[in-house]
Design a protein around this motif. Structure first.
Motif, PDB file in Angstrom:
ATOM      1  N   ARG A 123       0.878  -0.992   0.083  1.00 29.29           N
ATOM      2  CA  ARG A 123       0.067  -0.076  -0.079  1.00 29.29           C
ATOM      3  C   ARG A 123       0.754   1.267  -0.104  1.00 29.29           C
ATOM      4  N   SER A 124       0.739   1.995  -1.056  1.00 29.43           N
ATOM      5  CA  SER A 124       1.539   3.340  -0.981  1.00 29.43           C
ATOM      6  C   SER A 124       0.410   4.471  -1.177  1.00 29.43           C
ATOM      7  N   GLY A 125       0.971   5.790  -1.078  1.00 29.44           N
ATOM      8  CA  GLY A 125       0.316   7.020  -1.126  1.00 29.44           C
ATOM      9  C   GLY A 125      -0.507   7.214   0.265  1.00 29.44           C
ATOM     10  N   GLY A 126      -1.499   7.637   0.326  1.00 34.59           N
ATOM     11  CA  GLY A 126      -2.128   8.182   1.664  1.00 34.59           C
ATOM     12  C   GLY A 126      -1.488   9.724   1.876  1.00 34.59           C
ATOM     13  N   ILE A 127      -2.145  10.386   2.740  1.00 32.95           N
ATOM     14  CA  ILE A 127      -1.281  11.796   2.873  1.00 32.95           C
ATOM     15  C   ILE A 127       0.196  11.764   3.291  1.00 32.95           C
ATOM     16  N   ALA A 128       0.227  10.568   4.179  1.00 34.09           N
ATOM     17  CA  ALA A 128       1.623  10.499   4.596  1.00 34.09           C
ATOM     18  C   ALA A 128       2.602   9.774   3.698  1.00 34.09           C
ATOM     19  N   GLY A 129       2.202   9.074   2.655  1.00 37.21           N
ATOM     20  CA  GLY A 129       3.148   8.892   1.413  1.00 37.21           C
ATOM     21  C   GLY A 129       3.948   7.697   2.277  1.00 37.21           C
ATOM     22  N   ILE A 130       3.532   6.841   3.153  1.00 33.16           N
ATOM     23  CA  ILE A 130       4.466   5.840   3.717  1.00 33.16           C
ATOM     24  C   ILE A 130       3.827   4.622   3.213  1.00 33.16           C
ATOM     25  N   ARG A 131       4.984   3.635   2.447  1.00 32.77           N
ATOM     26  CA  ARG A 131       4.432   2.558   2.040  1.00 32.77           C
ATOM     27  C   ARG A 131       4.612   1.246   2.976  1.00 32.77           C
TER      28      ARG A 131
ATOM     29  N   PRO B 204      -6.968  12.659  -4.822  1.00 32.24           N
ATOM     30  CA  PRO B 204      -5.930  13.129  -3.974  1.00 32.24           C
ATOM     31  C   PRO B 204      -5.823  12.456  -2.513  1.00 32.24           C
ATOM     32  N   ASP B 205      -4.505  11.837  -2.103  1.00 33.80           N
ATOM     33  CA  ASP B 205      -4.469  11.451  -0.881  1.00 33.80           C
ATOM     34  C   ASP B 205      -5.205  10.082  -0.641  1.00 33.80           C
ATOM     35  N   ARG B 206      -5.600   9.512  -1.507  1.00 37.39           N
ATOM     36  CA  ARG B 206      -6.048   8.067  -1.410  1.00 37.39           C
ATOM     37  C   ARG B 206      -5.096   7.206  -1.395  1.00 37.39           C
ATOM     38  N   TYR B 207      -5.098   5.755  -0.887  1.00 40.42           N
ATOM     39  CA  TYR B 207      -4.218   4.888  -1.132  1.00 40.42           C
ATOM     40  C   TYR B 207      -4.295   4.185  -2.610  1.00 40.42           C
ATOM     41  N   VAL B 208      -3.058   3.731  -3.001  1.00 40.17           N
ATOM     42  CA  VAL B 208      -2.920   2.682  -4.068  1.00 40.17           C
ATOM     43  C   VAL B 208      -2.341   1.453  -3.615  1.00 40.17           C
TER      44      VAL B 208
ATOM     45  N   ASN C 284      -5.430   7.899   7.711  1.00 40.04           N
ATOM     46  CA  ASN C 284      -5.465   8.694   6.607  1.00 40.04           C
ATOM     47  C   ASN C 284      -6.418   9.754   6.549  1.00 40.04           C
ATOM     48  N   ALA C 285      -6.144  10.794   5.684  1.00 37.53           N
ATOM     49  CA  ALA C 285      -7.073  11.937   5.370  1.00 37.53           C
ATOM     50  C   ALA C 285      -6.903  11.848   3.962  1.00 37.53           C
ATOM     51  N   PHE C 286      -8.088  12.527   3.471  1.00 34.08           N
ATOM     52  CA  PHE C 286      -8.189  12.709   1.990  1.00 34.08           C
ATOM     53  C   PHE C 286      -9.348  13.484   1.479  1.00 34.08           C
ATOM     54  N   TRP C 287      -9.042  13.948   0.300  1.00 35.07           N
ATOM     55  CA  TRP C 287     -10.292  14.893  -0.432  1.00 35.07           C
ATOM     56  C   TRP C 287     -11.051  14.204  -1.394  1.00 35.07           C
TER      57      TRP C 287
ATOM     58  N   HIS D 155      -6.581  20.796  -1.822  1.00 38.08           N
ATOM     59  CA  HIS D 155      -6.765  19.979  -3.072  1.00 38.08           C
ATOM     60  C   HIS D 155      -8.174  20.281  -3.706  1.00 38.08           C
TER      61      HIS D 155
ATOM     62  N   TYR E 198      -3.304  14.210 -11.101  1.00 40.51           N
ATOM     63  CA  TYR E 198      -2.786  13.721  -9.979  1.00 40.51           C
ATOM     64  C   TYR E 198      -1.724  12.516 -10.155  1.00 40.51           C
TER      65      TYR E 198
ATOM     66  N   LEU F  98       5.002  14.531   9.301  1.00 40.45           N
ATOM     67  CA  LEU F  98       5.017  13.669   7.874  1.00 40.45           C
ATOM     68  C   LEU F  98       6.111  13.938   7.060  1.00 40.45           C
ATOM     69  N   ARG F  99       6.331  15.370   6.930  1.00 40.60           N
ATOM     70  CA  ARG F  99       7.341  15.980   6.002  1.00 40.60           C
ATOM     71  C   ARG F  99       7.583  17.316   6.580  1.00 40.60           C
TER      72      ARG F  99
ATOM     73  N   ASP G 167       2.466   5.181  -5.234  1.00 43.67           N
ATOM     74  CA  ASP G 167       2.282   6.376  -4.873  1.00 43.67           C
ATOM     75  C   ASP G 167       1.917   7.326  -6.089  1.00 43.67           C
TER      76      ASP G 167
ATOM     77  N   HIS H  53       3.680  12.053  -3.221  1.00 43.34           N
ATOM     78  CA  HIS H  53       4.008  12.384  -1.944  1.00 43.34           C
ATOM     79  C   HIS H  53       5.571  12.467  -1.664  1.00 43.34           C
TER      80      HIS H  53
END
Lengths: 89, 363
Positions: A7-15, A50-54, B142-145, B176, B187, B236-237, B269, B274
């Protein structure tokens, strides 16, 4: 037979990657049935959100990349099950 | 059986009025109304009730620009949006739920930055109601738009706390929405990383603006306070020093590059949106550092002009975005102005150097 979920992505971008050796599971047969029944060749392209997981799901010879909203039904069952084994639940 | 009264017979507008009561004598009724809102009422009616027209509204009169209209929904641990309960709508008093209040206040701070600094009237510049859903899913990290609203998980409690804790994250999600309504950057790949970076830039500016922090005082961290005490990491960053936000035995090290020399080619990603966002993030920080003072002034204005100026292609790459920010700086502050030079130097330092670009960008 091995299945892996990355799982990658998410707002944290941590895989994060979870793996399960299917043959070592006490319920190996039900794992195989679940894996055989997955619609590996029926995934659709969709615009990333935006910011959803992949999710990248591999079980040789299959591999799919699914955006989070498409991880539903049997795909969600698989991901939940792989995570549960890895997290000792 | 539950003892909670079911108020299906009470029309939603009345529940909303009850829920809004700020008189301590009616506190119990207000709380009960808040809880029962949405249980049995069709979603369409509840959405209308969540954003009632202002009392002064008359058919045919223009709405007042800059008027904020918030609604925070409680997804109650389900993955359905907007959620089962209308937890707090515009003007309602604070609730006992910190996630609801943080989302409500964060929507307000984000609206305030865009309206007071850039005269942008909400996400679409046409007064779009601001919506948030909290308590999405179970232990959701998580949080998302989602294209209409920002959505927040509670975190798993081991690695992540609830995602409303950081104002930068709330500003990030709403930005976003602004990007979607303006440049609508694809994106994925470099345009996706620019999209991500814009959310970090304005998310950080929301926090700095709310706290009254200049560039020198600000943390330049995204998502400070999201990690639990068990994680070795601040946030996070880091926009000031990408790649240094965390270094943990379970999570690994913050993988963000701080210049093109570290650019990451990946299929994960959505092409590392990100990860490579660290490069334009640092460019923005360097502009702010060079100019000093408040980053929401000249640096924020240049980035805002770039985002909303109509000159960005949907699939713009880093070099095109860099040229567009230079053109925006030259347009607003003059060619070879201090601001224009600072923008050119910042991009040069992150490995996207080129001669000073003035005038309208080709991108």
């Amino acid at each position: 037979m091995k299945v892996s979920v990355s799982r990658s992505g998410g707002i944290a971008g941590i895989r994060v990657t979870w793996e399960v050796q299917v043959d070592e599971q006490p319920d190996a047969r039900s794992w195989r049935e679940l894996l055989d029944a997955l619609p590996w060749d029926e995934t659709e392209e969709s615009a990333p959100e935006p910011d959803r997981y992949v999710y990248r799901i591999r079980c040789a010879p299959h591999e799919v990349v699914l955006p989070e909203p498409q991880v539903a039904g049997p795909w969600k069952d698989l991901v939940d099950r792989v995570r549960a084994v890895n997290e000792g639940r | 059986m539950t003892a909670t009264p079911r108020c299906a017979i009470v029309p939603p507008y009345l529940l909303v009025r009850l829920a809004r009561l700020d008189d301590p004598r009616f506190a119990a009724a207000a709380e009960a109304a808040r809880r029962s809102l949405l249980r049995d009422v069709p979603l369409r009616e509840l959405r209308a009730a969540a954003h009632p027209p202002p009392r002064t509204f008359r058919a045919g009169t223009a709405r007042e620009r800059g008027r904020i209209d918030r609604a925070v929904w409680d997804a109650t641990g389900l993955e359905r949006l907007p959620g089962r309960l209308l937890a707090r709508s515009e003007g309602w008093p604070a609730t006992a739920d910190p996630a609801v209040n943080e989302a409500y206040d964060g929507l307000g701070e984000t609206h305030s930055l865009f309206w007071t600094r850039f005269r942008r009237d909400s996400i679409d510049d046409r007064g779009m109601p601001l919506e948030a859903s909290v308590h999405y899913g179970r232990k959701y990290d998580n949080a998302f738009w989602d294209g209409e609203r920002m959505v927040f998980g509670d975190g798993d409690g081991q690695v992540f706390n609830r995602f409303t804790r950081s104002l930068t994250v709330i500003g990030h999600e709403l930005t976003h929405g602004v990007t979607q309504h303006t440049a609508n950057l694809a994106y994925e790949g470099q345009s996706g990383a620019v999209n991500e970076s814009l959310s970090d830039v304005f998310g950080s500016l929301v926090e700095q603006h709310a706290a009254g922090q200049g560039t020198a005082e600000a943390s330049w961290l995204i998502g400070e306070g999201l990690f639990t005490d068990q994680v070795q990491g601040l946030a996070l960053r880091s926009m000031r020093a990408p790649g240094t936000a965390y270094n943990d035995d379970v999570l690994g090290k913050d993988p963000q590059p701080d210049s093109m020399a570290g650019y990451i080619d990946t299929e994960d990603d959505n092409g590392g949106v990100h990860l490579n966002s660290g490069i334009p993030n640092r460019a923005f920080y360097l502009v702010a550092e060079a100019l000093g003072g408040n980053a929401w002034e000249a640096p924020g204005q240049i980035w805002y002009d770039t985002l909303t100026g109509g000159n960005l292609r949907r699939g713009v790459d880093f070099a095109g975005f860099a040229r567009a920010t230079q053109a925006a700086a030259a347009t607003r502050f003059g060619a070879e102005s201090r601001e224009h030079t600072a923008v050119a130097s910042a991009w040069h330092e992150v490995g996207l150097g080129q001669s000073l670009v003035a005038g309208a960008a080709a991108e």
